[in-house]
Enzyme design. Structure first.
Site, PDB file in Angstrom:
ATOM      1  CB  CYS A  94     -58.143  34.690  37.384  1.00 27.46           C
ATOM      2  SG  CYS A  94     -59.447  34.609  36.146  1.00 27.46           S
TER       3      CYS A  94
ATOM      4  CG  ASN B 211     -60.043  32.795  31.059  1.00 28.22           C
ATOM      5  OD1 ASN B 211     -60.151  32.271  29.954  1.00 28.22           O
ATOM      6  ND2 ASN B 211     -59.515  33.989  31.188  1.00 28.22           N
TER       7      ASN B 211
ATOM      8  CB  CYS C  56     -64.212  37.481  37.435  1.00 25.66           C
ATOM      9  SG  CYS C  56     -65.829  36.724  37.681  1.00 25.66           S
ATOM     10  NE  ARG C  57     -59.812  36.613  40.309  1.00 21.61           N
ATOM     11  CZ  ARG C  57     -59.257  35.719  41.104  1.00 21.61           C
ATOM     12  NH1 ARG C  57     -58.500  36.134  42.114  1.00 21.61           N
ATOM     13  NH2 ARG C  57     -59.446  34.431  40.906  1.00 21.61           N
ATOM     14  CB  SER C  58     -57.398  36.318  33.851  1.00 21.85           C
ATOM     15  OG  SER C  58     -58.312  35.329  33.464  1.00 21.85           O
TER      16      SER C  58
ATOM     17  CG  ASP D 217     -62.828  35.298  42.518  1.00 22.71           C
ATOM     18  OD1 ASP D 217     -63.585  35.950  41.774  1.00 22.71           O
ATOM     19  OD2 ASP D 217     -62.632  34.087  42.393  1.00 22.71           O
TER      20      ASP D 217
HETATM   21  P1  4NP Z   1     -62.194  34.437  38.293  1.00 26.62           P
HETATM   22  O1  4NP Z   1     -63.452  34.244  39.269  1.00 26.62           O
HETATM   23  O2  4NP Z   1     -61.158  33.442  38.737  1.00 26.62           O
HETATM   24  O3  4NP Z   1     -61.764  35.858  38.530  1.00 26.62           O
HETATM   25  O4  4NP Z   1     -62.694  34.196  36.882  1.00 26.62           O
HETATM   26  C1  4NP Z   1     -64.070  33.005  39.470  1.00 26.62           C
HETATM   27  C2  4NP Z   1     -64.941  32.525  38.551  1.00 26.62           C
HETATM   28  C3  4NP Z   1     -65.563  31.303  38.756  1.00 26.62           C
HETATM   29  C4  4NP Z   1     -65.304  30.575  39.881  1.00 26.62           C
HETATM   30  C5  4NP Z   1     -64.426  31.059  40.815  1.00 26.62           C
HETATM   31  C6  4NP Z   1     -63.804  32.259  40.601  1.00 26.62           C
HETATM   32  N1  4NP Z   1     -65.951  29.340  40.091  1.00 26.62           N
HETATM   33  O5  4NP Z   1     -65.651  28.666  41.082  1.00 26.62           O
HETATM   34  O6  4NP Z   1     -66.805  28.946  39.285  1.00 26.62           O
END
Ligand code: 4NP
Length: 161
Positions: free
Chosen positions: A9, A12, A14-16, A130
């Site tokens: 993702c 790294n 939340c989702r992945s 997200d």
């Molecule tokens: P992820 O979510 O891609 O599912 O881990 C996010 C985590 C952090 C950010 C964006 C999305 N960020 O911009 O910090």
């Protein structure tokens, strides 16, 4: 033969990492843990070295999963190490495919995770949304999507393939 799967993702956090843990548990419950090696990574480097978001760890714990992943960024070597590289959304997929000098074989490893979601077939929206900026129940909604997709992924990978 071991199938190596990388879940990707943006951050790294939340989702992945959640997809990685859920898939690992899904394979274990099916008695197929030893067929797979799994990891997760982000296309963005902003959280490298950190644990997953506390809301990610909380939703994992609520479902009996321990999530102790340390954030890392996708590296060029991942395109050799892994058999499947599964992007959580279109942007992650595009970022993966923008790595330099990928061979057609390496590009073919990159797919959208929700290609394995039985409820996503024919859908216009193939992204795992997200949950980072949304309400905390977004994590539960994403958990359910990841869980059914992990089952679809496992079913698509025939034993000993
Ligand atoms: P992820 O979510 O891609 O599912 O881990 C996010 C985590 C952090 C950010 C964006 C999305 N960020 O911009 O910090």
């Amino acid at each position: 033969m071991t199938t190596r799967i990388l879940f990707v993702c943006l951050g790294n956090i939340c989702r992945s990492p959640l997809a990685e843990s859920i898939f690992k548990e899904t394979a274990a419950q099916a008695g197929r843990a030893d067929e797979f090696e799994v990891d997760s990574a982000g296309t963005y480097d902003g959280h490298v070295g950190h644990p997953a978001d506390r809301r990610t760890r909380a939703v994992a714990a609520a479902h009996g999963l321990t999530l102790d992943h340390t954030v890392r960024q996708v590296a060029q070597a991942d395109f050799d190490t892994f058999d499947l590289i599964l992007a959580m959304d279109f942007e992650n997929k595009a970022d993966l495919l923008s790595f330099s000098a990928l061979t057609p074989e390496q590009k073919a490893k990159v797919k959208l995770f929700r290609e394995y979601d039985p409820l996503a077939r024919g859908s216009f929206d193939m992204n795992v949304p997200d949950p980072y900026y949304g309400a905390s129940n977004g994590f539960e909604l994403v958990y359910a999507m990841l869980e059914r997709t992990a089952k679809g992924l496992l079913a698509s990978l025939s034993p000993q393939s």
